[in-house]
Design a protein around this motif. Structure first.
Motif, PDB file in Angstrom:
ATOM      1  N   ARG B  57       0.831  -1.191   0.000  1.00 17.41           N
ATOM      2  CA  ARG B  57       0.000   0.000   0.000  1.00 17.41           C
ATOM      3  C   ARG B  57       0.866   1.240   0.000  1.00 17.41           C
ATOM      4  O   ARG B  57       2.063   1.154   0.171  1.00 17.41           O
ATOM      5  CB  ARG B  57      -0.953  -0.002   1.189  1.00 17.41           C
ATOM      6  CG  ARG B  57      -0.275  -0.491   2.482  1.00 17.41           C
ATOM      7  CD  ARG B  57      -1.327  -0.755   3.531  1.00 17.41           C
ATOM      8  NE  ARG B  57      -1.632   0.495   4.201  1.00 17.41           N
ATOM      9  CZ  ARG B  57      -0.819   1.086   5.052  1.00 17.41           C
ATOM     10  NH1 ARG B  57       0.386   0.584   5.326  1.00 17.41           N
ATOM     11  NH2 ARG B  57      -1.174   2.229   5.648  1.00 17.41           N
ATOM     12  N   GLY B  59       0.739   4.216   1.971  1.00 20.70           N
ATOM     13  CA  GLY B  59       1.230   4.722   3.232  1.00 20.70           C
ATOM     14  C   GLY B  59       1.304   6.233   3.231  1.00 20.70           C
ATOM     15  O   GLY B  59       0.860   6.897   2.296  1.00 20.70           O
TER      16      GLY B  59
ATOM     17  N   ASP C  65      -4.398   3.536   1.984  1.00 20.84           N
ATOM     18  CA  ASP C  65      -4.340   2.281   2.732  1.00 20.84           C
ATOM     19  C   ASP C  65      -4.790   1.092   1.907  1.00 20.84           C
ATOM     20  O   ASP C  65      -4.901  -0.032   2.418  1.00 20.84           O
ATOM     21  CB  ASP C  65      -5.220   2.387   3.977  1.00 20.84           C
ATOM     22  CG  ASP C  65      -4.653   3.395   4.966  1.00 20.84           C
ATOM     23  OD1 ASP C  65      -5.454   4.143   5.565  1.00 20.84           O
ATOM     24  OD2 ASP C  65      -3.416   3.446   5.086  1.00 20.84           O
TER      25      ASP C  65
END
Lengths: 221, 159, 469
Positions: B57, B59, C65
Motif C-alpha cells: 500500500r 502509506g 491504505d
C-alpha cells in the motif's frame, strides 16, 4: 236678411245670387256696422262670415245671440274644427262652407226659417216646463225661456214624443233638414245650448237626456 | 391556433420526469492508491525512482521518507540503487501541503546534505504527495533541520 | 363552419375570453415548464454532484491504505467502508458484498475504464430513476504520470426523492393554473363587458336611429377609440337629424303653402260661385260670344271650386288634420243615397240591407262618388256596385265593362294629378279624386284595390273594417 262679410266681391256676389232667390239682403262690411244694423232693424236671419276685421266673427255671433233669437248661419272658409266648433259654441244655428252656391245657401236659409212654427195643440206640461207649440213659447216655472228658432225646433221635435230616442242623424234631418251627410256636431252644440237654458243642473240633464250610443231623448221627467 | 396548442403540449409532456442518460464525464477521479511509495534513490550517478511495493500500500509521506532515509533494500541495492543521504537520519515530521509547500523537518542539518541527497528527499516527498493526489509540478519542499530552513526546493524530475 | 358555432361562442366576449384563457394557460405552462426544467437541473445536479464528491473524497481518503493489487477482501473492505451496497472491481475480480459487478451498465464501465474520470449515468430501474457513478482509482507512476490502478468503484443512488421533488414543481404549476385560469377567464369575461357595453350601446343607438329616433345620441365617455366612435356616431346622427329636419320643414312649408294658397283662393271663388247661377240663367239670353263666354266662366268656376276643395282636402290629409266623424251607418242605404243624389240611375247595385259599419258618412260618400264617377267617365256600362260583408269587414266592389286599366297605368293610378288617359288631359276630375278616396279609405283603416276584371273592364274594391280600428 243681414249679410256681414268683409270681402266686397263676395258681398256683391251673394247679394246678387240670393236676390235671385227672392231674399232681401242688407250688407255690412264688419262686425261693428253689422251690430249697428241689427239694432236699427231686426232682420229675419243673419249670414255671418267668421273671418272679420275688427271684432272677431265669433264675438259678433255671441253679441247677436245675446241680443235676441235671430237665426244665425255662419259662413266659414274652412270646414274643420276651429271654425265650426267656435261658431256653434257662439250660438250659430247652422254653418256653410264658402264657396257656396246660392241655391244651396237658399235651401239652408229656408230650413232655418222654417223652424219658426210647427203644428201642435195646447200647452204641454213637462215637469217645470210649459211648452206652447202654437205660440212657440217655453216657460220654466213661469219665467219665459228665450230660445233660438233652432233650439226651439229641437225641443219641440224631442218633446213631440217624450221618452223616444232620436239619433243625431234623425235630428239633423228633422231640425236642420240636412241630408245623410250632415255634421252631427250641430246637434251636440245645440243640445248643449238648450241644456244651458233649460236645465237646473246642465251637467245632470233632466229634460234633454243623452242615451249613450243612440242619441237624445226628452225626459222622462 | 390548433398546432400551437399541440406544440405546447408536446414540450410540456416531453420534459416530464428524470430522464436516463448516456455516461457522462463528471470530474477528476480519486488518486491515492499505489502498491507502494516512490522513493528516489541514486543509480548510475543520477536520480532514479523506485516503487517500494513491499508494503502493498501507499502509506503516508512520513513513512515514505523514513523508508528513503533507511536506504534501499537489499534487492534494490543489488539492482544498483544507493542513497546519497548519510545515515543515521530520521524525518521528524512532514507537514501537510500548505500554500503549495510542504515543510519537512529532518534530524540533521540540510546544509550538511549534498545536492543529490537534497534532491532525493525533495523528489521523494513530491512523488509521494503526487501519489496521494497533489499536483507535483509546483510543489515546493522546505527542508528544516538543526539549522534554519532554506528556500523551497523543487524536484527536477517533476518538471 | 361558422354556421355551426353557436351564437354565444361567436361573440366578442367569447373571443376575448378564449384569447385571454389561452394566453394565461400558455403563460402558466411556459412558466411552470421553465421552472420545472430549472428545478430539475438544480435538484438533480445538486444531488448528483453531492453524491459523486462524497464518494470520490471517501475513496480518496481510503486510497493510501488500499493494497495494490487488491484482493477480494480489500475490495469488500472498500465497499463496506465507502460504498455500501455498491461494488469495487479490479479487473475480473469484484467485491462480493453489495451489488454484483454484472449490474454495472456496460457503457458506463467501458467509459470508466477508458477515460480515467469519474463517470455517471442515469438509468431507469423499473420506473425509478437511478444514478450510477463509477470512478477509477488512479496512481502516479515514477514519471509523475497519472495512471489507473485498475481499481474501480461503482455506486447506485436512487433519485426517487428528487423525482418526487421535481414532480411537486410540476404539480404546483398545475395547481396555480387551476386557480389562475378560471380567475383569468372571469376577469376576461368582465373585461369583455367593458368593450361590449359601448358596442351594445352603439348597436342600440344605431337601431333607434334606423327606427327614426333621430335625436338618439350616445354618451362620449373616455378618450379611446370607442369614445371616438361614439363621437362620430353622434355627429352623423346630428347631421342626419338636421338634414331630415330641414327636409321635413321644407315639406311642411310646401304643404302649408298649398293649404294657404287654397284657402286664399276660396274668397274670390266664393264671389264667383255666388254669381255662376246668375250667369247660367242669363246666358240663355245672351247671344253669341257673350253667351259662350258666360257659360265658359260658369263652367270653369265650378271646376275651379272643385279643384280647390280637393286641394284643401288633400292638404288636410297631409297635415294630419283630417277629422273623422264616425257613426254606425247602414252602408247599403248610404250608397243608394249617394247614387240617388247624383242622379246616377244607370248603375246596377247589389246592396244587402242591414250592413252596418262605423264610418264617416261624408267620407264614405266621397269614396263611392269617386269610384262610380270614374267608372261612368272612363269605363263603359254595365256598371255594377256590389256590397259584401263578412266577419272582419265590408267590401264594396265597383266594376265596369270598359277598356279597363292598362298595365303601365295600374301602379300609378292613386298618384296625385295622374290622369289615366294623357290624351284627355282635361276631364271633369281634378286629378286628385282617387288620391283623396285612398286617403279616406286609409283613415277608416281600410284599403282600395285597383285592378281589372277577368273579362275586361276596371275593378275597384273598397275594403273597410266594421268597427273603428
Amino acid at each position: 236678411m243681414l249679410l256681414i262679410e268683409d270681402d266686397p266681391a263676395v258681398r256683391e256676389g251673394l247679394c246678387l245670387g240670393l236676390g235671385r232667390h227672392g231674399h232681401a239682403v242688407e250688407t255690412a262690411a264688419d262686425g261693428e256696422r253689422g251690430l249697428a244694423r241689427l239694432t236699427a232693424r231686426r232682420p229675419d236671419l243673419v249670414l255671418l262670415d267668421v273671418m272679420l276685421p275688427g271684432i272677431d266673427g265669433f264675438e259678433v255671433c255671441r253679441r247677436i245671440r245675446a241680443a235676441g233669437p235671430v237665426p244665425i248661419i255662419m259662413l266659414t272658409a274652412r270646414g274643420d274644427d276651429i271654425d265650426v266648433v267656435g261658431g256653434l259654441e257662439a250660438g250659430a244655428d247652422d254653418y256653410v262652407v264658402k264657396p257656396v252656391q246660392p241655391r244651396v245657401l237658399d235651401a239652408r236659409i229656408k230650413a232655418v226659417l222654417r223652424r219658426g212654427g210647427t203644428a201642435g195643440h195646447d200647452r204641454e206640461h213637462h215637469g217645470a216646463l210649459v211648452v206652447d207649440r202654437a205660440a212657440c213659447e217655453v216657460t220654466k216655472a213661469g219665467d219665459p225661456v228665450h230660445l233660438t228658432p233652432t233650439e226651439m225646433r229641437l225641443l219641440l221635435e224631442l218633446s213631440r214624443v217624450p221618452g223616444r230616442v232620436f239619433s243625431r242623424q234623425q235630428l239633423l234631418e228633422l231640425v236642420w233638414e240636412h241630408d245623410y251627410l250632415g255634421d252631427s256636431r250641430l246637434v251636440d252644440a245645440c243640445v248643449q245650448r238648450l241644456r244651458a237654458k233649460l236645465e237646473d243642473v246642465p251637467a245632470a240633464p233632466v229634460y234633454v237626456q243623452t242615451v249613450r250610443g243612440f242619441g237624445y231623448r226628452f225626459g222622462p221627467v | 391556433m390548433r398546432w400551437c396548442a399541440l406544440l405546447v403540449l408536446v414540450l410540456v409532456l416531453g420534459g416530464c420526469g428524470i430522464q436516463p442518460t448516456d455516461p457522462v464525464f463528471a470530474g477528476e477521479p480519486p488518486v491515492g492508491a499505489a502498491p507502494g511509495p516512490i522513493l528516489f534513490f541514486v543509480r548510475d550517478g543520477h536520480l532514479d525512482p523506485v516503487v517500494r511495493a513491499e508494503n502493498g500500500r501507499l502509506g503516508s509521506p512520513a513513512d515514505a521518507l523514513t523508508a528513503l532515509l533507511n536506504g534501499p533494500t537489499p534487492a534494490e541495492s543489488a539492482a544498483g540503487y544507493y542513497s546519497a543521504i548519510p545515515l543515521p537520519a530520521a524525518a521528524v515530521s512532514v507537514s501537510p501541503i500548505r500554500l503549495g509547500e510542504v515543510t519537512v523537518a529532518l534530524s540533521l542539518a540540510p546544509a550538511a546534505l549534498s545536492p543529490t541527497a537534497i534532491d532525493q528527499v525533495v523528489c521523494t516527498v513530491v512523488a509521494v504527495e503526487a501519489q496521494l493526489g497533489a499536483g507535483a509540478r509546483g510543489l515546493g519542499v522546505r527542508l528544516t533541520g538543526i539549522d534554519a530552513s532554506g528556500p523551497p526546493r523543487y524536484c527536477p524530475a517533476a518538471r | 363552419m361558422t354556421g355551426r358555432i353557436p351564437l354565444w361562442l361567436r361573440g366578442i366576449r367569447a373571443r376575448l375570453v378564449l384569447i385571454i384563457g389561452v394566453v394565461v394557460v400558455l403563460a402558466i405552462v411556459g412558466a411552470t415548464g421553465l421552472d420545472y426544467t430549472a428545478a430539475r437541473r438544480t435538484v438533480l445536479a445538486a444531488r448528483q454532484d453531492q453524491e459523486m464528491a462524497r464518494l470520490r473524497d471517501a475513496v480518496d481518503a481510503l486510497a493510501p491504505d488500499l493494497p495494490v493489487p487488491p484482493d477480494r477482501e480489500a475490495l469488500n473492505r472498500v465497499v463496506r467502508t465507502v460504498a455500501e451496497g455498491g461494488v469495487a472491481v479490479y479487473g475480473a475480480l469484484s467485491s462480493d458484498v453489495g451489488q454484483r459487478a454484472s449490474a454495472i451498465p456496460p457503457e458506463l464501465a467501458a467509459r470508466v475504464r477508458a477515460g480515467g474520470h469519474v463517470v455517471f449515468q442515469r438509468i431507469d430501474y423499473y420506473g425509478t430513476p437511478v444514478l450510477v457513478v463509477g470512478m477509477p482509482v488512479l496512481t502516479v507512476d515514477a514519471g509523475f504520470r497519472r495512471v489507473p490502478t485498475g481499481i474501480e468503484v461503482y455506486q447506485w443512488y436512487s433519485l426517487l426523492a428528487e423525482q418526487e421533488q421535481i414532480s411537486e414543481f410540476a404539480f404546483n404549476g398545475w395547481r396555480t393554473a387551476a386557480v389562475a385560469v378560471p380567475l383569468a377567464v372571469i376577469l376576461a369575461w368582465l373585461a369583455a363587458g367593458a368593450v361590449l357595453r359601448p358596442v351594445r350601446r352603439l348597436r342600440d343607438g344605431a337601431r333607434r336611429l334606423a327606427r327614426g329616433e333621430l335625436s338618439t345620441r350616445l354618451p362620449e365617455r373616455g378618450a379611446d377609440e370607442l369614445a371616438d366612435l361614439a363621437r362620430t356616431f353622434n355627429d352623423t346622427a346630428a347631421s342626419l337629424e338636421r338634414t331630415v329636419g330641414e327636409l321635413r320643414r321644407m315639406e311642411a312649408d310646401a304643404r302649408r303653402f298649398v293649404a294657404d294658397v287654397s284657402h286664399e283662393l276660396r274668397t274670390p271663388l266664393a264671389a264667383m260661385t255666388a254669381v255662376t247661377e246668375v250667369l247660367d240663367e242669363e246666358s240663355a239670353q245672351l247671344s253669341g260670344d257673350a253667351g259662350t263666354a258666360s257659360r265658359l266662366i260658369s263652367a270653369e268656376t265650378r271646376k275651379l271650386a272643385v279643384l280647390v276643395d280637393d286641394l284643401i282636402e288633400i292638404s288636410r290629409f297631409d297635415n294630419g288634420r283630417a277629422r273623422m266623424d264616425r257613426r254606425a251607418t247602414d252602408l247599403g242605404e248610404l250608397i243608394a243615397a249617394a247614387l240617388r243624389t247624383r242622379h246616377w240611375d244607370d248603375v246596377d247595385t247589389d246592396l244587402p240591407r242591414g250592413t252596418v259599419a262605423e264610418v264617416d258618412p261624408r267620407r264614405f260618400d266621397v269614396i263611392i262618388a269617386n269610384l262610380v264617377g270614374n267608372a261612368l267617365r272612363h269605363g263603359a256600362p254595365p256598371i255594377r256596385v256590389q256590397l259584401t260583408a263578412d266577419g272582419t269587414g265590408i267590401a264594396v266592389e265597383v266594376t265596369d265593362h270598359g277598356p279597363g286599366l292598362p298595365a303601365d297605368v295600374l301602379p300609378h293610378v292613386f298618384a296625385r294629378f295622374y290622369k289615366a288617359d294623357t290624351a284627355r288631359t282635361r276631364s271633369e276630375g281634378s286629378g286628385l279624386g282617387l288620391a283623396i278616396a285612398e286617403r279616406n279609405a286609409e283613415l277608416h283603416g281600410g284599403v282600395i284595390e285597383a285592378g281589372n276584371r277577368p273579362g275586361g273592364g276596371a275593378r275597384f274594391v273598397l275594403r273597410l273594417p266594421r268597427g273603428a280600428a
